[in-house]
Scaffold this motif. Structure first.
Motif, mmCIF file in Angstrom:
data_model
loop_
_atom_site.group_PDB
_atom_site.id
_atom_site.type_symbol
_atom_site.label_atom_id
_atom_site.label_comp_id
_atom_site.label_asym_id
_atom_site.label_seq_id
_atom_site.Cartn_x
_atom_site.Cartn_y
_atom_site.Cartn_z
ATOM 1 N N PRO A 129 0.816 -1.225 0.000
ATOM 2 C CA PRO A 129 0.000 0.000 0.000
ATOM 3 C C PRO A 129 0.851 1.278 0.000
ATOM 4 O O PRO A 129 0.517 2.235 -0.701
ATOM 5 C CB PRO A 129 -0.824 -0.123 1.286
ATOM 6 C CG PRO A 129 -0.929 -1.594 1.520
ATOM 7 C CD PRO A 129 0.421 -2.131 1.111
ATOM 8 N N GLY A 130 1.938 1.290 0.730
ATOM 9 C CA GLY A 130 2.804 2.471 0.762
ATOM 10 C C GLY A 130 3.499 2.727 -0.565
ATOM 11 O O GLY A 130 3.635 3.872 -0.992
ATOM 12 N N ILE A 131 3.941 1.664 -1.217
ATOM 13 C CA ILE A 131 4.578 1.813 -2.529
ATOM 14 C C ILE A 131 3.560 2.340 -3.537
ATOM 15 O O ILE A 131 3.851 3.269 -4.303
ATOM 16 C CB ILE A 131 5.187 0.473 -3.004
ATOM 17 C CG1 ILE A 131 6.321 0.038 -2.069
ATOM 18 C CG2 ILE A 131 5.701 0.600 -4.444
ATOM 19 C CD1 ILE A 131 6.754 -1.413 -2.270
ATOM 20 N N ALA A 132 2.363 1.774 -3.524
ATOM 21 C CA ALA A 132 1.307 2.237 -4.436
ATOM 22 C C ALA A 132 0.990 3.704 -4.172
ATOM 23 O O ALA A 132 0.855 4.498 -5.116
ATOM 24 C CB ALA A 132 0.055 1.377 -4.282
ATOM 25 N N CYS A 158 -1.433 9.266 -3.910
ATOM 26 C CA CYS A 158 -2.834 9.181 -3.513
ATOM 27 C C CYS A 158 -2.954 8.318 -2.262
ATOM 28 O O CYS A 158 -1.975 7.722 -1.825
ATOM 29 C CB CYS A 158 -3.682 8.614 -4.653
ATOM 30 S SG CYS A 158 -3.250 6.921 -5.132
ATOM 31 N N VAL A 159 -4.139 8.243 -1.734
ATOM 32 C CA VAL A 159 -4.389 7.425 -0.548
ATOM 33 C C VAL A 159 -4.706 5.994 -0.996
ATOM 34 O O VAL A 159 -5.520 5.787 -1.892
ATOM 35 C CB VAL A 159 -5.561 8.000 0.273
ATOM 36 C CG1 VAL A 159 -5.890 7.099 1.456
ATOM 37 C CG2 VAL A 159 -5.226 9.410 0.741
ATOM 38 N N VAL A 160 -4.054 5.030 -0.361
ATOM 39 C CA VAL A 160 -4.282 3.622 -0.655
ATOM 40 C C VAL A 160 -4.635 2.935 0.661
ATOM 41 O O VAL A 160 -3.947 3.124 1.662
ATOM 42 C CB VAL A 160 -3.031 2.970 -1.291
ATOM 43 C CG1 VAL A 160 -3.246 1.485 -1.522
ATOM 44 C CG2 VAL A 160 -2.680 3.675 -2.599
ATOM 45 N N ALA A 161 -5.678 2.145 0.644
ATOM 46 C CA ALA A 161 -6.129 1.446 1.852
ATOM 47 C C ALA A 161 -5.069 0.479 2.357
ATOM 48 O O ALA A 161 -4.353 -0.146 1.564
ATOM 49 C CB ALA A 161 -7.422 0.686 1.561
ATOM 50 N N GLU A 162 -4.976 0.375 3.676
ATOM 51 C CA GLU A 162 -4.072 -0.604 4.276
ATOM 52 C C GLU A 162 -4.500 -2.000 3.868
ATOM 53 O O GLU A 162 -5.635 -2.223 3.445
ATOM 54 C CB GLU A 162 -4.083 -0.461 5.798
ATOM 55 C CG GLU A 162 -3.431 0.805 6.278
ATOM 56 C CD GLU A 162 -3.358 0.881 7.807
ATOM 57 O OE1 GLU A 162 -3.568 -0.153 8.482
ATOM 58 O OE2 GLU A 162 -3.075 1.972 8.308
ATOM 59 N N MET A 163 -3.582 -2.946 4.032
ATOM 60 C CA MET A 163 -3.847 -4.334 3.665
ATOM 61 C C MET A 163 -3.761 -5.181 4.938
ATOM 62 O O MET A 163 -2.804 -5.050 5.696
ATOM 63 C CB MET A 163 -2.790 -4.782 2.650
ATOM 64 C CG MET A 163 -3.045 -6.122 2.027
ATOM 65 S SD MET A 163 -1.781 -6.560 0.789
ATOM 66 C CE MET A 163 -2.128 -5.377 -0.501
ATOM 67 N N ALA A 192 -1.372 10.278 -12.352
ATOM 68 C CA ALA A 192 -1.472 8.856 -12.035
ATOM 69 C C ALA A 192 -2.906 8.459 -11.744
ATOM 70 O O ALA A 192 -3.690 9.248 -11.213
ATOM 71 C CB ALA A 192 -0.594 8.543 -10.836
ATOM 72 N N THR A 193 -3.217 7.222 -12.093
ATOM 73 C CA THR A 193 -4.506 6.643 -11.740
ATOM 74 C C THR A 193 -4.253 5.352 -10.966
ATOM 75 O O THR A 193 -3.276 4.652 -11.227
ATOM 76 C CB THR A 193 -5.371 6.333 -12.982
ATOM 77 O OG1 THR A 193 -4.662 5.404 -13.819
ATOM 78 C CG2 THR A 193 -5.698 7.589 -13.759
ATOM 79 N N LEU A 194 -5.125 5.077 -10.027
ATOM 80 C CA LEU A 194 -5.025 3.896 -9.193
ATOM 81 C C LEU A 194 -6.216 2.998 -9.480
ATOM 82 O O LEU A 194 -7.356 3.464 -9.507
ATOM 83 C CB LEU A 194 -5.030 4.293 -7.711
ATOM 84 C CG LEU A 194 -5.112 3.157 -6.695
ATOM 85 C CD1 LEU A 194 -3.780 2.419 -6.621
ATOM 86 C CD2 LEU A 194 -5.508 3.707 -5.324
ATOM 87 N N GLU A 195 -5.953 1.726 -9.707
ATOM 88 C CA GLU A 195 -7.016 0.727 -9.881
ATOM 89 C C GLU A 195 -6.713 -0.410 -8.915
ATOM 90 O O GLU A 195 -5.577 -0.864 -8.832
ATOM 91 C CB GLU A 195 -7.017 0.165 -11.300
ATOM 92 C CG GLU A 195 -7.304 1.173 -12.377
ATOM 93 C CD GLU A 195 -7.099 0.571 -13.762
ATOM 94 O OE1 GLU A 195 -7.171 -0.650 -13.924
ATOM 95 O OE2 GLU A 195 -6.832 1.354 -14.692
ATOM 96 N N GLU A 196 -7.746 -0.827 -8.192
ATOM 97 C CA GLU A 196 -7.585 -1.962 -7.307
ATOM 98 C C GLU A 196 -8.608 -3.017 -7.666
ATOM 99 O O GLU A 196 -9.785 -2.696 -7.885
ATOM 100 C CB GLU A 196 -7.728 -1.538 -5.851
ATOM 101 C CG GLU A 196 -6.559 -0.672 -5.395
ATOM 102 C CD GLU A 196 -6.588 -0.353 -3.922
ATOM 103 O OE1 GLU A 196 -7.581 0.248 -3.481
ATOM 104 O OE2 GLU A 196 -5.610 -0.715 -3.249
ATOM 105 N N GLY A 197 -8.138 -4.242 -7.730
ATOM 106 C CA GLY A 197 -9.009 -5.357 -8.044
ATOM 107 C C GLY A 197 -8.548 -6.583 -7.309
ATOM 108 O O GLY A 197 -7.760 -6.508 -6.359
#
Length: 175
Positions: free
Chosen positions: A135-138, A144-149, A168-173
């Motif tokens: 999450p920190g690398i992303a 942007c903000v990335v949820a913890e794992m 930048a764009t973030l996609e999570e799947g």
């Protein structure tokens, strides 16, 4: 009578004009999107060690990741030096005839992000890490903000695309 150039000057002048004329109308060089695919290592053996291997389910997940990325034009595969991350990265790297490049799990995310962007502009890169690093690398890559794992989450697939304009764009799947 029309003034004329001596013949010995005509060819060089014509070549220079043709070259300059070709440059003036040439489109700018094509720019490409830089893509980072980030995953946590697959399921690990709960043996209490600091460097466990993958479980059979984890090995299956690593193979599934390789199959999913088989047609993606990867330029590099990065992983920490732990067995579980190396085993997660190996099938994908092997499928693309790439070596796995090790990075230090303790390297600050901002430093790793900068290095990856500098060394792989326009490329697509797989990065395998840990629940407390991905999450920190992303977040550093996309600003942007990335949820913890959670410690039990093994199937998140995070993609960060950075356009030529730097946006930048973030996609999570899920894998």
């Amino acid at each position: 009578m029309k003034p004329t150039l001596p013949v010995r000057f005509a060819l060089p002048v014509l070549l220079a004009l043709a070259f300059l004329g070709g440059c003036a109308g040439a489109p700018p060089p094509a720019t490409k999107t830089t893509t980072f695919i980030l995953v946590r290592h697959a399921e690990k053996v709960a043996d209490g060690s600091k460097d466990p291997e993958l479980t059979p389910a984890g090995l299956t997940r690593a193979d599934a990741l390789a199959a999913r990325l088989a047609d993606v034009p990867l330029a590099a595969v990065y992983s920490t030096a732990y067995r579980r991350t190396q085993q997660t990265a190996a099938p994908t790297a092997r499928g693309h005839a790439l070596a796995v490049t090790a990075y230090d799990a303790k390297e600050p995310a901002a430093e790793l992000s900068s290095r990856l962007q500098r060394e792989h502009a326009g490329d697509t890169v797989l990065v395998v890490g840990h629940s407390n690093t991905i999450p920190g690398i992303a977040a550093a890559l996309c600003n942007c903000v990335v949820a913890e794992m959670s410690e039990t989450e093994y199937d998140r697939l995070t993609t960060v695309r950075i356009g030529a304009d730097g946006k930048a764009t973030l996609e999570e799947g899920r894998q």
